[in-house]
Scaffold this motif. Structure first.
Motif, PDB file in Angstrom:
ATOM      1  N   LEU A   7       0.730  -1.187   0.069  1.00 43.78           N
ATOM      2  CA  LEU A   7      -0.014  -0.010  -0.046  1.00 43.78           C
ATOM      3  C   LEU A   7       0.539   1.423  -0.150  1.00 43.78           C
ATOM      4  O   LEU A   7       0.413   2.410   0.284  1.00 43.78           O
ATOM      5  CB  LEU A   7      -1.074  -0.232   1.351  1.00 43.78           C
ATOM      6  CG  LEU A   7      -2.043  -0.904   0.990  1.00 43.78           C
ATOM      7  CD1 LEU A   7      -2.865  -1.223   2.539  1.00 43.78           C
ATOM      8  CD2 LEU A   7      -2.989  -0.715   0.115  1.00 43.78           C
ATOM      9  N   ASN A   8       2.111   1.031  -0.191  1.00 40.78           N
ATOM     10  CA  ASN A   8       3.086   2.238  -0.138  1.00 40.78           C
ATOM     11  C   ASN A   8       3.078   3.093   1.008  1.00 40.78           C
ATOM     12  O   ASN A   8       2.753   4.255   0.943  1.00 40.78           O
ATOM     13  CB  ASN A   8       2.833   3.253  -1.399  1.00 40.78           C
ATOM     14  CG  ASN A   8       2.832   2.437  -2.661  1.00 40.78           C
ATOM     15  OD1 ASN A   8       1.724   2.324  -3.576  1.00 40.78           O
ATOM     16  ND2 ASN A   8       3.886   1.867  -3.117  1.00 40.78           N
ATOM     17  N   SER A  22       1.803  -9.545  -4.614  1.00 39.70           N
ATOM     18  CA  SER A  22       1.363  -9.134  -5.644  1.00 39.70           C
ATOM     19  C   SER A  22      -0.154  -8.910  -5.738  1.00 39.70           C
ATOM     20  O   SER A  22      -1.004  -9.999  -5.045  1.00 39.70           O
ATOM     21  CB  SER A  22       1.646 -10.213  -6.745  1.00 39.70           C
ATOM     22  OG  SER A  22       2.903 -10.128  -6.913  1.00 39.70           O
ATOM     23  N   VAL A  23      -0.730  -7.598  -5.616  1.00 38.01           N
ATOM     24  CA  VAL A  23      -1.991  -7.454  -5.870  1.00 38.01           C
ATOM     25  C   VAL A  23      -2.608  -6.544  -6.833  1.00 38.01           C
ATOM     26  O   VAL A  23      -1.951  -5.759  -7.304  1.00 38.01           O
ATOM     27  CB  VAL A  23      -2.699  -7.017  -4.340  1.00 38.01           C
ATOM     28  CG1 VAL A  23      -3.945  -6.029  -4.365  1.00 38.01           C
ATOM     29  CG2 VAL A  23      -2.419  -7.667  -3.165  1.00 38.01           C
ATOM     30  N   PRO A  24      -3.946  -6.959  -7.227  1.00 36.05           N
ATOM     31  CA  PRO A  24      -4.067  -6.205  -8.665  1.00 36.05           C
ATOM     32  C   PRO A  24      -4.213  -4.511  -8.218  1.00 36.05           C
ATOM     33  O   PRO A  24      -4.630  -4.242  -7.169  1.00 36.05           O
ATOM     34  CB  PRO A  24      -5.440  -6.615  -8.920  1.00 36.05           C
ATOM     35  CG  PRO A  24      -5.530  -8.008  -8.453  1.00 36.05           C
ATOM     36  CD  PRO A  24      -4.627  -8.003  -7.186  1.00 36.05           C
ATOM     37  N   GLN A  25      -4.057  -3.716  -9.218  1.00 33.84           N
ATOM     38  CA  GLN A  25      -3.968  -2.528  -9.129  1.00 33.84           C
ATOM     39  C   GLN A  25      -5.483  -2.024  -8.456  1.00 33.84           C
ATOM     40  O   GLN A  25      -5.449  -1.149  -7.696  1.00 33.84           O
ATOM     41  CB  GLN A  25      -3.342  -1.519 -10.097  1.00 33.84           C
ATOM     42  CG  GLN A  25      -3.385   0.002  -9.821  1.00 33.84           C
ATOM     43  CD  GLN A  25      -2.327   0.171  -8.819  1.00 33.84           C
ATOM     44  OE1 GLN A  25      -1.414  -0.287  -8.675  1.00 33.84           O
ATOM     45  NE2 GLN A  25      -2.811   1.137  -7.684  1.00 33.84           N
ATOM     46  N   TYR A  78      -9.204   0.376  -4.436  1.00 36.42           N
ATOM     47  CA  TYR A  78     -10.319   0.407  -3.603  1.00 36.42           C
ATOM     48  C   TYR A  78      -9.927   0.370  -2.294  1.00 36.42           C
ATOM     49  O   TYR A  78     -10.478   1.500  -1.488  1.00 36.42           O
ATOM     50  CB  TYR A  78     -11.052  -0.842  -3.751  1.00 36.42           C
ATOM     51  CG  TYR A  78     -12.417  -0.954  -2.943  1.00 36.42           C
ATOM     52  CD1 TYR A  78     -13.467  -0.555  -3.465  1.00 36.42           C
ATOM     53  CD2 TYR A  78     -12.163  -1.652  -1.745  1.00 36.42           C
ATOM     54  CE1 TYR A  78     -14.896  -0.622  -2.744  1.00 36.42           C
ATOM     55  CE2 TYR A  78     -13.620  -1.750  -1.037  1.00 36.42           C
ATOM     56  CZ  TYR A  78     -14.606  -1.302  -1.363  1.00 36.42           C
ATOM     57  OH  TYR A  78     -15.711  -1.348  -0.712  1.00 36.42           O
ATOM     58  N   VAL A  79      -8.973  -0.299  -1.609  1.00 37.20           N
ATOM     59  CA  VAL A  79      -8.661  -0.265  -0.334  1.00 37.20           C
ATOM     60  C   VAL A  79      -7.911   1.147   0.103  1.00 37.20           C
ATOM     61  O   VAL A  79      -8.356   1.506   1.319  1.00 37.20           O
ATOM     62  CB  VAL A  79      -7.550  -1.494  -0.086  1.00 37.20           C
ATOM     63  CG1 VAL A  79      -7.015  -1.209   1.442  1.00 37.20           C
ATOM     64  CG2 VAL A  79      -8.175  -2.608  -0.198  1.00 37.20           C
ATOM     65  N   GLY A 110     -18.450  -7.970  -6.710  1.00 36.73           N
ATOM     66  CA  GLY A 110     -18.369  -6.465  -6.680  1.00 36.73           C
ATOM     67  C   GLY A 110     -16.932  -5.936  -6.355  1.00 36.73           C
ATOM     68  O   GLY A 110     -16.080  -6.815  -6.002  1.00 36.73           O
ATOM     69  N   GLU A 111     -16.913  -4.814  -6.294  1.00 36.36           N
ATOM     70  CA  GLU A 111     -15.425  -4.202  -5.941  1.00 36.36           C
ATOM     71  C   GLU A 111     -15.184  -4.448  -4.382  1.00 36.36           C
ATOM     72  O   GLU A 111     -13.926  -4.863  -4.356  1.00 36.36           O
ATOM     73  CB  GLU A 111     -15.517  -2.622  -6.102  1.00 36.36           C
ATOM     74  CG  GLU A 111     -15.567  -2.139  -7.458  1.00 36.36           C
ATOM     75  CD  GLU A 111     -15.744  -0.500  -7.805  1.00 36.36           C
ATOM     76  OE1 GLU A 111     -14.794  -0.147  -8.763  1.00 36.36           O
ATOM     77  OE2 GLU A 111     -16.156   0.198  -7.004  1.00 36.36           O
ATOM     78  N   ALA A 112     -15.983  -4.323  -3.461  1.00 36.46           N
ATOM     79  CA  ALA A 112     -15.699  -4.435  -2.031  1.00 36.46           C
ATOM     80  C   ALA A 112     -15.077  -6.008  -1.793  1.00 36.46           C
ATOM     81  O   ALA A 112     -14.052  -6.143  -1.485  1.00 36.46           O
ATOM     82  CB  ALA A 112     -16.638  -4.319  -1.028  1.00 36.46           C
ATOM     83  N   TRP A 113     -15.870  -6.875  -2.354  1.00 39.12           N
ATOM     84  CA  TRP A 113     -15.653  -8.328  -2.443  1.00 39.12           C
ATOM     85  C   TRP A 113     -14.385  -8.601  -3.291  1.00 39.12           C
ATOM     86  O   TRP A 113     -13.380  -9.317  -2.515  1.00 39.12           O
ATOM     87  CB  TRP A 113     -16.604  -9.261  -3.025  1.00 39.12           C
ATOM     88  CG  TRP A 113     -16.259 -10.619  -3.068  1.00 39.12           C
ATOM     89  CD1 TRP A 113     -15.822 -11.318  -4.104  1.00 39.12           C
ATOM     90  CD2 TRP A 113     -16.093 -11.648  -1.930  1.00 39.12           C
ATOM     91  NE1 TRP A 113     -15.566 -12.882  -3.891  1.00 39.12           N
ATOM     92  CE2 TRP A 113     -15.690 -12.840  -2.430  1.00 39.12           C
ATOM     93  CE3 TRP A 113     -16.411 -11.394  -0.408  1.00 39.12           C
ATOM     94  CZ2 TRP A 113     -15.626 -13.967  -1.452  1.00 39.12           C
ATOM     95  CZ3 TRP A 113     -16.257 -12.514   0.226  1.00 39.12           C
ATOM     96  CH2 TRP A 113     -15.714 -13.885  -0.401  1.00 39.12           C
TER      97      TRP A 113
END
Length: 359
Positions: free
Chosen positions: A105-106, A336-339, A344-345, A261-264
């Motif tokens: 998360l930088n 590795s996590v999708p951008q 969203y987070v 959806g986005e949150a899930w």
């Protein structure tokens, strides 16, 4: 989203060459295994479980001592380790999802680079959320009856591994107020035991080492696990806790909670990054290959013990252990996590907790 499947786990396990032609003799030495959390949490129990087994497996059977360096949600210890150049085999470091997430998360406190370190072992884990008895009596497999309760939760920080439970509880419509600043999840359990918090979660080793007794004694009620992944990347029940529902099951049973959806997608992406490969052991950057090979062979010896499955299931749970190249591949998955999930987070952290992070 990247899938971390059973087939992928099998590939990681099969990917490691174990025969080292040379060994580093550690006779008479003391190996310091630094954990960037307090001595009460799951990482402490994980390292304390592996330390004597590693001591027995390393050539010369050195003393392996677990030392704790808590602070800033583990970034203090990770930053310290990044500056170390002791590559003679007498220093190793243990990280967890709470070290991975700030990196992903930088977080401005991060001054470490995972790719500079030498991973020699990695393990997965799970997590169990639980409630104080009065709230637990209202839990029926859904969170519908919990949405009018004010919960207090001891947290290491919203950018740490705690973002997985915090986001899950918000998706369930629960009102959970985190008290930030604890140095390890074990300190969260102590807050729960003292009545300063009425909801908590522990990784598997921490739950087995302390919270399970609270449940058995009626001082807590187990709510759910985060689950595990099947060969198609689907959330299934955690093999260590097959009788407990997963967050996905509870979400599906709760009004207003969606498993699409986005949150899930964001929750699942960070779950995958934080739990299937949750704890890793590293040697410092610049360590000689002979030392690396020695540690890989030692951890492979530990993994192949006849009694390993039995003793590990009682302490750290039933999860795969990766070594050598398998640990390197596991690290790549864990960092590795999708951008889209990151974006969203970061928005959620800003809106919910006032945490501003770089885009």
């Amino acid at each position: 989203m990247t899938k971390f499947t059973r087939a992928a786990l099998a590939a990681l396990l099969a990917a490691t060459p174990f025969a080292a032609t040379a060994e580093t003799d550690l006779s008479g030495e003391t190996v310091e295994w630094v954990i960037p959390f307090s001595e009460t949490g799951g990482s402490a129990k994980w390292a304390n479980f592996f330390a004597p087994l590693l001591s027995e497996a390393l050539p010369g059977q050195p003393t392996v001592v677990v030392k704790f360096m808590p602070g800033a949600g583990s970034t203090k210890g990770a930053n310290w380790f990044h500056e170390q150049e002791n590559g003679d085999g007498t220093l190793i470091f243990g990280s967890s999802g709470s070290t991975q997430f700030p990196y992903l998360l930088n977080d401005p406190r991060v001054r470490y680079e995972y790719n500079d370190w030498e991973p020699v072992m990695a393990t997965g884990t799970g997590g169990v959320a639980y409630l104080e008895p009065e709230a637990g009596a209202k839990f029926d497999g859904s969170a519908n009856a919990l949405q009018d309760i004010d919960f207090i939760y001891g947290s290491q920080g919203a950018t740490r591994l705690d973002l997985v439970p915090l986001l899950a509880w918000e998706m369930l419509g629960m009102n959970v107020e985190p008290v930030f600043g604890i140095k390890g999840r074990g300190d969260g359990r102590l807050m729960f035991e003292r009545g300063e918090a009425n909801i908590d979660y522990q990784t598997t080793s921490g739950y087995l080492g302390g919270s399970a007794d609270l449940v058995e004694q009626g001082q807590a009620v187990a709510m759910m696990t985060w689950g595990a992944l099947d060969e198609d990347g689907n959330i299934v029940r955690d093999p260590t806790f097959p009788d407990l529902p997963t967050f996905k099951e509870v979400c599906e049973a709760t009004e207003g909670c969606e498993t699409s959806g986005e949150a899930w997608d964001a929750w699942k992406a960070f779950f995958v990054a934080g739990f299937p490969v949750q704890k890793l052991a590293f040697l410092p950057k610049g360590t000689d290959q002979e030392v690396i090979d020695t540690y890989v062979a030692a951890f492979e010896t530990v993994r192949n013990r006849d009694d390993f499955e039995q003793i590990s299931s009682q302490t750290v749970g039933e999860y795969p252990v990766f070594v050598g190249e398998g640990a390197q591949r596991a690290l790549e998955q864990a960092t590795s996590v999708p951008q889209g999930a990151k974006d969203y987070v970061k928005t959620w952290l800003r809106d919910s907790y006032g945490v501003e992070l770089e885009g």
